[in-house]
Design a protein around this motif. Structure first.
Motif, short mmCIF file in Angstrom:
data_model
loop_
_atom_site.label_atom_id
_atom_site.label_comp_id
_atom_site.label_asym_id
_atom_site.label_seq_id
_atom_site.Cartn_x
_atom_site.Cartn_y
_atom_site.Cartn_z
N ALA A 86 52.79 62.75 -25.74
CA ALA A 86 52.67 63.06 -24.32
C ALA A 86 54.02 62.97 -23.63
N ARG A 87 54.22 63.87 -22.70
CA ARG A 87 55.45 63.88 -21.90
C ARG A 87 55.19 63.09 -20.62
N ASN A 88 56.03 62.11 -20.35
CA ASN A 88 55.87 61.30 -19.15
C ASN A 88 56.06 62.15 -17.91
N PHE A 89 55.10 62.07 -17.00
CA PHE A 89 55.16 62.81 -15.74
C PHE A 89 54.81 61.84 -14.63
N SER A 90 55.72 61.62 -13.70
CA SER A 90 55.54 60.62 -12.65
C SER A 90 55.08 61.26 -11.35
N PRO A 91 53.87 60.96 -10.92
CA PRO A 91 53.37 61.53 -9.66
C PRO A 91 54.15 61.00 -8.47
N THR A 92 54.55 61.89 -7.59
CA THR A 92 55.27 61.52 -6.38
C THR A 92 55.16 62.67 -5.39
N THR A 93 55.93 62.63 -4.33
CA THR A 93 55.99 63.74 -3.38
C THR A 93 57.42 64.24 -3.28
N ALA A 94 57.58 65.43 -2.76
CA ALA A 94 58.93 65.98 -2.60
C ALA A 94 59.77 65.10 -1.69
N GLU A 95 59.15 64.60 -0.63
CA GLU A 95 59.89 63.75 0.31
C GLU A 95 60.38 62.47 -0.36
N GLN A 96 59.52 61.85 -1.16
CA GLN A 96 59.91 60.61 -1.84
C GLN A 96 60.97 60.88 -2.90
N LEU A 97 60.84 61.98 -3.62
CA LEU A 97 61.86 62.36 -4.60
C LEU A 97 63.22 62.52 -3.95
N LEU A 98 63.28 63.28 -2.86
CA LEU A 98 64.56 63.55 -2.21
C LEU A 98 65.14 62.29 -1.57
N SER A 99 64.28 61.44 -1.04
CA SER A 99 64.76 60.18 -0.45
C SER A 99 65.38 59.29 -1.51
N ALA A 100 64.76 59.25 -2.69
CA ALA A 100 65.29 58.43 -3.78
C ALA A 100 66.64 58.95 -4.26
N VAL A 101 66.74 60.25 -4.40
CA VAL A 101 68.02 60.84 -4.83
C VAL A 101 69.09 60.59 -3.78
N GLN A 102 68.74 60.73 -2.52
CA GLN A 102 69.71 60.49 -1.44
C GLN A 102 70.20 59.05 -1.48
N ALA A 103 69.30 58.11 -1.75
CA ALA A 103 69.70 56.70 -1.83
C ALA A 103 70.72 56.48 -2.94
N VAL A 104 70.53 57.12 -4.08
CA VAL A 104 71.47 56.99 -5.20
C VAL A 104 72.82 57.60 -4.83
N VAL A 105 72.80 58.76 -4.19
CA VAL A 105 74.05 59.43 -3.80
C VAL A 105 74.82 58.59 -2.79
N VAL A 106 74.11 58.07 -1.80
CA VAL A 106 74.77 57.29 -0.75
C VAL A 106 75.34 55.99 -1.31
N HIS A 107 74.60 55.34 -2.20
CA HIS A 107 75.07 54.07 -2.76
C HIS A 107 76.37 54.27 -3.52
N GLY A 108 76.40 55.31 -4.36
CA GLY A 108 77.64 55.65 -5.07
C GLY A 108 78.03 54.73 -6.20
N LYS A 109 77.24 53.67 -6.46
CA LYS A 109 77.64 52.69 -7.48
C LYS A 109 76.49 52.35 -8.43
N LYS A 110 75.71 53.36 -8.82
CA LYS A 110 74.63 53.18 -9.78
C LYS A 110 73.65 52.08 -9.34
N PRO A 111 72.89 52.33 -8.28
CA PRO A 111 71.96 51.31 -7.78
C PRO A 111 70.75 51.13 -8.69
N ALA A 112 70.09 50.00 -8.52
CA ALA A 112 68.84 49.73 -9.21
C ALA A 112 67.67 50.10 -8.29
N VAL A 113 66.45 49.93 -8.79
CA VAL A 113 65.26 50.37 -8.06
C VAL A 113 65.15 49.67 -6.71
#
Length: 322
Positions: A2-29
């Motif tokens: 089985a291929r792992n597929f994580s249910p989420t929303t577009a808004e949550q996906l983009l917010s998470a990516v934005q957090a990683v970009v803004v942090h700039g230093k490999k943040p954790a969850v």
């Protein structure tokens, strides 16, 4: 398997990516959860999908940007984020298969069931449907019709490509301006990904009247530059969080930077703290700081001057004009 597929929303996906970009230093969850105002489980799911889409890379418990398009998602412009997501979805197999089955079956439920079966996705078919429909509608790849039906809209892709191309042009011009401000020697010596790109992003944010975004991105660039400078000067900055904490390491037990240069850096550190952690400052009756538009623009250029001065000092040259 089985291929792992994580249910989420577009808004949550983009917010998470934005957090990683803004942090700039490999943040954790935990950082992503707090920055994006998501629960830990929501942040984990959004990050997992971002990794599956090859937007982010995971190393241990931390995350970093993988796709160069990530930096275009760090914006308050919803239309721009939709355009970037639309392009990214064209290479995401679960989405392209779902779209094909949607055209064939005219049913999002049936398309999700067939997609789950074909790709052996781990999530329930309703979670597959909800996630892919969210991505499709947010990105304008799907249009909504009466009766809850979704229809693919391929004509939007051309508009999305054009908009992202315009953004790339803006980024190129911003990067050229940052390199000019740094000077040819310093701009050639510092890291493009860790210093020049976030400074360029900061300049674009300042031009767009997003002063806080400008300060945060430029502050990330300064932190990365100080890490590299510390390595070059033999300064141990382990455990130093933020600009000012790093600068303190350059002054003890011996002074590595002139006092005037240190004070310029402290300005950058204090403005960064006000912009990024400005809630409840006891020195101003627990009020929150705001950052003026002009301050955001000035901050970027002072940051460039600071980098240029420090680089010249570290290479044995006289500092340029302040």
């Amino acid at each position: 398997m089985a291929r792992n597929f994580s249910p989420t929303t577009a808004e949550q996906l983009l917010s998470a990516v934005q957090a990683v970009v803004v942090h700039g230093k490999k943040p954790a969850v935990q950082f992503v959860s707090e920055f994006a105002d998501l629960t830990v489980s929501q942040a984990e799911a959004a990050l997992a999908l971002a990794v599956d889409m090859e937007l982010l890379a995971k190393s241990g418990t931390s995350f970093s940007a993988k796709s160069p398009l990530c930096r275009f998602l760090d914006t308050f412009d919803q239309a721009r984020k939709a355009s970037v997501l639309r392009i990214l979805l064209e290479t995401y197999e679960p989405f392209t298969v779902f779209r094909e089955r949607l055209i064939a079956t005219d049913s999002s439920t049936e398309a999700a069931r067939q997609t789950k079966t074909q790709l052996q996705l781990s999530a329930h078919r309703e979670e597959v449907k909800d996630t892919l429909v969210s991505l499709g509608t947010y990105s304008r790849a799907f249009q909504t019709e009466a009766g809850g039906k979704y229809v693919p809209d391929p004509e939007i892709l051309e508009d999305s490509l054009r908009e992202v191309a315009d953004q790339c042009g803006d980024m190129a011009s911003a990067e050229a301006r940052i390199r000019e401000q740094l000077g040819p020697d310093a701009s050639a010596a510092v890291s493009r990904d860790d210093v020049i790109v976030p400074l360029s992003t900061a300049l674009l944010r300042a031009r767009g009247k997003d002063a806080v975004g400008a300060v945060v991105n430029a502050g990330n660039a300064i932190e990365s530059f100080l890490d590299a400078l510390a390595h070059a000067m033999g300064v141990n900055v382990t455990g130093a969080n933020g600009v000012n904490a790093r600068l303190e390491k350059f002054q003890t037990p011996q002074r590595h930077l002139p006092r005037k240069v240190d004070k310029i850096g402290r300005y950058l550190g204090h403005i960064r703290n006000a912009a990024d952690h400005g809630t409840g400052d006891p020195d101003v009756n627990n009020a929150s700081w705001t950052v003026r538009d002009n301050t955001g623009l000035e901050y970027v250029f002072v940051a460039c001057s600071f980098v240029a001065i420090c680089w010249r000092l570290s290479s044995g040259q006289a500092p340029p004009e302040i």
